[in-house]
Design a protein around this motif. Structure first.
Motif, mmCIF file in Angstrom:
data_model
loop_
_atom_site.group_PDB
_atom_site.id
_atom_site.type_symbol
_atom_site.label_atom_id
_atom_site.label_comp_id
_atom_site.label_asym_id
_atom_site.label_seq_id
_atom_site.Cartn_x
_atom_site.Cartn_y
_atom_site.Cartn_z
ATOM 1 N N HIS A 1 39.280 -14.552 -93.362
ATOM 2 C CA HIS A 1 38.557 -14.983 -93.842
ATOM 3 C C HIS A 1 37.712 -15.901 -93.534
ATOM 4 N N GLU B 1 36.713 -15.152 -104.268
ATOM 5 C CA GLU B 1 38.411 -15.008 -104.790
ATOM 6 C C GLU B 1 37.920 -15.037 -106.936
ATOM 7 N N GLU C 1 38.604 -11.549 -106.996
ATOM 8 C CA GLU C 1 39.888 -10.818 -106.997
ATOM 9 C C GLU C 1 41.175 -11.445 -108.114
ATOM 10 N N SER C 2 40.494 -11.826 -108.869
ATOM 11 C CA SER C 2 41.080 -12.847 -109.728
ATOM 12 C C SER C 2 41.501 -11.772 -111.011
ATOM 13 N N SER D 1 48.301 -13.628 -102.209
ATOM 14 C CA SER D 1 48.409 -15.451 -101.643
ATOM 15 C C SER D 1 49.410 -14.986 -100.953
ATOM 16 N N ALA E 1 44.320 -19.627 -102.470
ATOM 17 C CA ALA E 1 42.129 -18.836 -102.783
ATOM 18 C C ALA E 1 41.665 -19.760 -101.771
ATOM 19 N N ASP F 1 41.510 -19.947 -98.495
ATOM 20 C CA ASP F 1 41.305 -19.026 -98.118
ATOM 21 C C ASP F 1 39.588 -19.407 -97.792
#
Length: 216
Positions: free
Chosen positions: A104, A146, A149-150, A167, A174, A177
């Motif tokens: 990241h 993010e 990703e969720s 995580s 999140a 990152d």
């Protein structure tokens, strides 16, 4: 000169293709590898298609390749199980595998300059906006990532969802990152500003140049 430039770009592409073939060999989680590799593959295709219309400098293409290399390694092992991150955890007692944080951070640090180059050469942006826009772009794309990703984690089976998020039990993962990417971008544009400031002082008769000329 043209032949040398062509060979460098082909070399970077071949390196990434070879790395992709290696990462496809017995990845830790094949489904995770596939999902994590789709967006980078599309990105590389986009760079190839737009190369003639929006050519970037060798510096930019090299930085992009370095970032894609780190991401490919993370996709192969899953970020929580990358060996170098486990080694760092054992040596420095970090409490988790921080390879995802490195990636990241690298997203901001390695890609802020290519973004700056696109704004400068593609959109004619000048002045302080050259440093502001890449940082804001990194910040926005990090937040979007993010969110994506969720979405993936909520639509796939729970085991892969947790793996994809990476995580490692950190409820602030999140946010950390996104912050890592922001710090990387800020450091990159600060280095750019300092280099150009020094060069501007040493060469007052010339306009502040980029790190490299976009045609090389």
């Amino acid at each position: 000169m043209w032949v040398r430039d062509k060979f460098l770009l082909i070399g970077l592409l071949l390196w990434y293709l070879a790395l992709s073939v290696w990462t496809a060999q017995s990845p830790t989680d094949p489904q995770f590898w596939l999902i994590s590799s789709l967006l980078p593959a599309a990105f590389v295709v986009g760079l190839i298609v737009t190369h003639r219309r929006f050519p970037l400098s060798h510096t930019s293409y090299t930085l992009i390749t370095l970032f894609l290399t780190l991401h490919a390694i993370g996709a192969h092992y899953t970020y929580a199980q990358v060996p170098v991150g486990q080694w760092m955890d054992q040596v420095f007692h970090l409490g988790r595998n921080h390879f995802d944080r490195i990636v990241h951070f690298s997203f901001g640090f390695l890609l802020a300059y290519p973004m700056e180059e696109l704004f400068r050469l593609g959109a004619g942006v000048q002045g302080w906006l050259l440093y502001y826009l890449p940082v804001m772009t990194v910040l926005g794309l990090s937040g979007l990532w993010e969110i994506i990703e969720s979405w993936v984690a909520s639509t796939l089976h729970p085991e892969l969802g947790v793996t994809y998020l990476g995580s490692q039990g950190d409820v602030w993962d999140a946010q950390k990152d996104i912050a890592a990417a922001l710090y990387g971008a800020l450091i990159c544009v600060t280095i750019l500003a300092v280099i150009r400031g020094v060069r501007g002082t040493l060469l007052p008769s010339q306009a502040p140049p980029a790190i490299v000329d976009s045609s090389t």
